[in-house]
Design an enzyme around this catalytic site. Structure first.
Site, short mmCIF file in Angstrom:
data_model
loop_
_atom_site.label_atom_id
_atom_site.label_comp_id
_atom_site.label_asym_id
_atom_site.label_seq_id
_atom_site.Cartn_x
_atom_site.Cartn_y
_atom_site.Cartn_z
N LYS A 182 108.67 33.22 8.00
CA LYS A 182 108.39 33.70 6.63
C LYS A 182 108.77 32.64 5.60
CE LYS A 182 107.38 36.63 3.32
NZ LYS A 182 108.21 36.35 2.18
N ASN A 186 106.26 30.88 2.91
CA ASN A 186 106.48 30.78 1.47
C ASN A 186 106.39 29.34 0.98
OD1 ASN A 186 106.94 33.50 1.75
ND2 ASN A 186 108.77 33.52 0.49
#
Length: 473
Positions: A182, A186
């Site tokens: 994750k 990002n």
């Protein structure tokens, strides 16, 4: 009392929407929020659901069936640790706590280890898609033990986005793998947004595009290789009228951008692992310098640049060139992101499935894009691919469009338009394809002033040279 199947802690927008999403798929829910009235409001606004509102942590835990499955949706950092410490006194062995916030992956590794010693389960799970994704289907990146994942798999598969018939979730790996993926997502998101912003800057100030023309151009781009969520919303932004004054909204927004830190984490992690993630770092730095708006305004009156002139009379040709430059830079950005994942997998002992990760990114998340199918295909064909640039499709694509890539960046530089992400992407490509780099001189310099030694091209080992300009005893 009937026991609920899943518990959600934190009823801010993300937590509330995730709870409603889970409820939509037939799971009974218990919810808890530090401010009880917030949970009550959620229940009142959503009558007819199998939703239990707990007033205390103890009541919340007692309302859940065994083994308990609890999802924490609170601010990353100390608030997560504080919540865990409130939960543990009431848990039973085998209960599962899932941190679905944007936590730093090393915190996730620590927390899982600590809770495992207490015979509790813990997972760090990346969730991407913002408010809309949480409500109707995010991309979900779970990390932890496989036993923990199997305990919550049915819920995650049910609530995730679906792309081309496949759920946008899959098991990432042990301990911090989910939050790491994750984090890199990002970081790529930072790069994507900066590259698109630079394309906008070039079209507007060199191409002379109006906002209406920009909207039309991005709408067209979204029907081809650049088809993606970020290109779609960018086209919509250019068409948006300001609700507080006359004119277009985009022209009324200050050129300063904030951040929550995940891009910085990605940049730091790349440096720790010795991986070139310069495009992501350029995007982070662009946000940094944007915050110096007062200084930039003062500097604009002092520092000499060049007068930007509209250099093209054929907007269609110029838009095609910028599109190609953007696509090339985007390919380089994803190559850096996946190279970082590969390096992290080696260091942390993870068996990351890059094809699966690319497929997860196709739906629900912010970076969802059509060309992720190409990335998935590349890793399906060669799971050990060292760099996306070496996949035949990407190699050929970059060969075909690099003339436009170089031309657009050159035009920007000659006209004083900052393109830190575009130029970082091209520099990465040129560095990676170079058989010879000038770092032989760096080796010589380090050996000259610090006797750090150097390696030779004609034999093995390390050597130190006594340079003639150095005073020797």
């Amino acid at each position: 009392m009937k026991k609920q199947q899943v518990g959600i802690i934190g009823m801010a927008v993300m937590g509330k929407n995730l709870a409603l999403n889970i409820s939509d798929h037939g799971f009974s829910i218990a919810i808890y929020n530090r401010t009880y009235e917030v949970s009550v409001t959620v229940a009142q606004e959503n009558p007819g659901r199998d939703l239990y509102v707990a007033k205390t942590i103890k009541e919340f835990i007692e309302s859940l069936e065994l083994p308990r499955r609890m999802i924490i949706m609170v601010k990353a950092g100390q608030p997560v640790d504080d919540m865990i410490s409130q939960l543990t006194p009431f848990l039973d062995q085998g209960d599962l706590i899932i941190d679905a916030g944007n936590s730093y992956y090393k915190d996730t590794i620590r927390r899982e280890k600590e809770l495992k010693q207490l015979s509790f389960r813990f997972m760090g799970t990346g969730v991407s898609g913002g408010e809309e994704g949480a409500r109707h289907g995010p991309a979900i990146m779970p990390g932890g033990s496989i036993d923990s994942y199997n305990l919550i798999k049915d819920v995650l598969v049910a609530i995730s986005a679906v792309a081309e018939g496949e759920p946008c979730t899959a098991y990432m790996g042990p301990d911090g793998a989910g939050h790491y993926v994750k984090m890199v997502h990002n970081g790529i998101e930072y790069a994507d947004m900066q590259l698109i912003s630079e394309a906008y800057h070039i079209l507007k100030h060199i191409g002379g595009f109006s906002n209406a023309q920009l909207a039309a151009t991005f709408t067209t781009w979204n029907q081809g290789v650049l088809d993606s969520y970020l290109i779609q919303i960018t086209a919509e932004i250019f068409s948006e009228k300001d609700d507080l004054s006359e004119g277009d909204l985009i022209d009324m927004i200050k050129d300063t951008a904030g951040q929550k830190g995940t891009g910085i984490w990605t940049s730091k992690e790349s440096m720790d692992l010795g991986v070139d993630a310069s495009i992501i770092t350029a995007a982070v730095n662009a946000r940094f310098i944007s915050a110096y708006d007062t200084e930039r305004k003062a500097a604009s009156r002092v520092l000499v640049g060049v007068d930007t002139e509209v250099l093209t009379t054929d907007k269609g040709i110029f838009a095609e060139q910028v599109k190609n430059a953007l696509y090339a830079s985007k390919i380089a950005s994803y190559a850096q992101g996946f190279s970082l994942l590969e390096a992290a997998a080696v260091v942390n002992g993870w068996q990351l499935d890059y094809q699966s990760i690319a497929k997860i990114f196709r739906g629900g998340c912010i970076i969802r894009a059509k060309f992720l199918n190409r990335i998935a295909a590349a890793y399906q064909k060669d799971p050990t691919l060292k760099n996306l640039l070496l996949d035949p499709y990407f190699t050929q694509t970059l060969a075909e469009i690099q003339k436009d890539w170089r031309s657009v960046i050159s035009s920007a530089v000659l006209n004083g338009i900052p393109v830190s992400a575009f130029s970082s992407a091209l520099s990465y490509y040129d560095s990676y394809r170079s058989e010879k780099l000038p770092t032989n001189l760096v080796q010589a310099q380090r050996d000259y002033f610090g006797a750090h030694t150097y390696k030779r091209t004609d034999r093995e080992g390390s050597y130190h040279h006594l340079f003639s300009g150095v005073a020797h005893e």
